[in-house]
Design an enzyme around this catalytic site. Structure first.
Site, PDB file in Angstrom:
ATOM      1  N   GLY A 189      20.578  68.197  20.677  1.00 27.42           N
ATOM      2  CA  GLY A 189      20.190  66.901  21.244  1.00 27.42           C
ATOM      3  C   GLY A 189      18.693  66.747  21.425  1.00 27.42           C
ATOM      4  O   GLY A 189      18.139  65.663  21.187  1.00 27.42           O
ATOM      5  N   ASN A 232      28.922  66.772  18.198  1.00 27.28           N
ATOM      6  CA  ASN A 232      27.453  66.766  18.272  1.00 27.28           C
ATOM      7  C   ASN A 232      26.875  65.408  17.891  1.00 27.28           C
ATOM      8  O   ASN A 232      25.761  65.051  18.284  1.00 27.28           O
ATOM      9  CB  ASN A 232      26.834  67.787  17.307  1.00 27.28           C
ATOM     10  CG  ASN A 232      27.236  69.227  17.570  1.00 27.28           C
ATOM     11  OD1 ASN A 232      27.296  70.015  16.642  1.00 27.28           O
ATOM     12  ND2 ASN A 232      27.516  69.587  18.825  1.00 27.28           N
ATOM     13  N   GLN A 246      27.280  62.356  18.575  1.00 26.69           N
ATOM     14  CA  GLN A 246      27.007  61.335  19.596  1.00 26.69           C
ATOM     15  C   GLN A 246      25.534  61.327  20.015  1.00 26.69           C
ATOM     16  O   GLN A 246      25.008  60.313  20.451  1.00 26.69           O
ATOM     17  CB  GLN A 246      27.945  61.615  20.799  1.00 26.69           C
ATOM     18  CG  GLN A 246      27.571  60.975  22.114  1.00 26.69           C
ATOM     19  CD  GLN A 246      27.116  62.014  23.133  1.00 26.69           C
ATOM     20  OE1 GLN A 246      26.715  63.125  22.767  1.00 26.69           O
ATOM     21  NE2 GLN A 246      27.164  61.648  24.411  1.00 26.69           N
ATOM     22  N   CYS A 303      26.971  71.139  28.192  1.00 24.28           N
ATOM     23  CA  CYS A 303      27.373  69.798  27.743  1.00 24.28           C
ATOM     24  C   CYS A 303      28.861  69.746  27.432  1.00 24.28           C
ATOM     25  O   CYS A 303      29.530  68.742  27.658  1.00 24.28           O
ATOM     26  CB  CYS A 303      26.624  69.403  26.476  1.00 24.28           C
ATOM     27  SG  CYS A 303      24.861  69.433  26.650  1.00 24.28           S
TER      28      CYS A 303
END
Ligand SMILES: [Zn+2]
Length: 249
Positions: free
Chosen positions: A38, A67, A69, A186
């Site tokens: 991210g 991942n 997103q 996450c």
């Protein structure tokens, strides 16, 4: 710079703080990015688009559907591929002039030192404390500036530890390794997609300024962002005289 480079980087060159000289510095610079998730996604995209000469992309993971997103450097078609290779392909499409070195490994302590030695700036875009402490030690040992970022749920933070300065605090001064802070992941707690973009872009901004020797920004400071209330705060860090990482040097 040739005509095409002058055009590609013209909006940087127009800035008096950057100019031809600053852009030239970027073209000759080497950055190490630890983690292409991210935070590493936007950070790598901005460094490549800005023309940083060489990017070492270090991640031992593969792209997963969950991942996509937020890890905006990866594409649906890249699911199952190593993240380092997927990132390299995206960066090459944006700026083929940038030399990208993909490393699909979880670098150990010795490798991190070697990689930090070869870099002008290190971006810690990892998602776990073990890696953050190891990257901190490697940058301290090699006296290389470290841009550290983290994000979880709606909260994120960025700090710059400029180990070219003897009085610089380190990541362990801020979060001592023996304090056993609970690690949130996450996968179990969730994360707001654009927060990773905000934090990763801040890391890119700090890294570019360090490479251009613009001595302004988050050196020795901690910036925290809460993306729910959109509350942004900045505080000055100080070296902890009892920090074990600092004392071990
Ligand atoms: Zn320290």
């Amino acid at each position: 710079m040739n005509d095409q480079q002058l055009l590609r980087y013209s909006r940087h060159i127009l800035l008096p703080e950057i100019g031809i000289e600053g852009q030239q510095r970027l073209l000759g610079a080497r950055a190490l990015i630890i983690g292409l998730g991210g935070l590493g996604s936007p950070a790598a995209l901005y460094l490549a688009a800005s023309g940083v000469g060489q990017l070492t992309l270090c991640d031992d993971d593969t792209v997963d559907f969950s991942n996509l997103q937020r890890q905006i450097i990866h594409r649906t078609a890249s699911v199952g591929q190593p993240k380092a290779a997927s990132a390299r392909a995206a960066l090459h499409d944006i700026n083929p002039e940038v030399e990208c070195v993909p490393l699909s490994v979880r670098a150990d302590e010795a490798q991190l030192r070697e990689l930090a030695m070869q870099a002008d700036v290190v971006l810690d875009c990892s998602d776990n404390f073990d890696t953050r402490y190891a990257v901190n030690r490697a940058c301290m040992a090699q006296r290389k500036p470290l841009v550290s970022g983290a994000a979880i749920q709606f909260d994120g933070q960025v700090s710059v530890f400029d180990f070219r300065r003897a009085d610089a605090p380190c990541y362990n001064c801020l979060f001592p390794e023996d304090s056993h802070a609970a690690e949130l992941r996450c996968a179990t707690t969730g994360i707001f997609a654009p927060l990773t973009g905000i934090i990763g872009a801040l890391q890119a901004a700090e890294a570019l300024k360090l490479l251009m020797e613009i001595d302004r920004g988050l050196g020795g400071k901690l910036l925290t962002v809460n993306a729910l209330d959109m509350n942004i705060m900045r505080c000055t860090l100080s070296k902890d005289p009892a920090c074990r990482a600092c004392m071990a040097l």
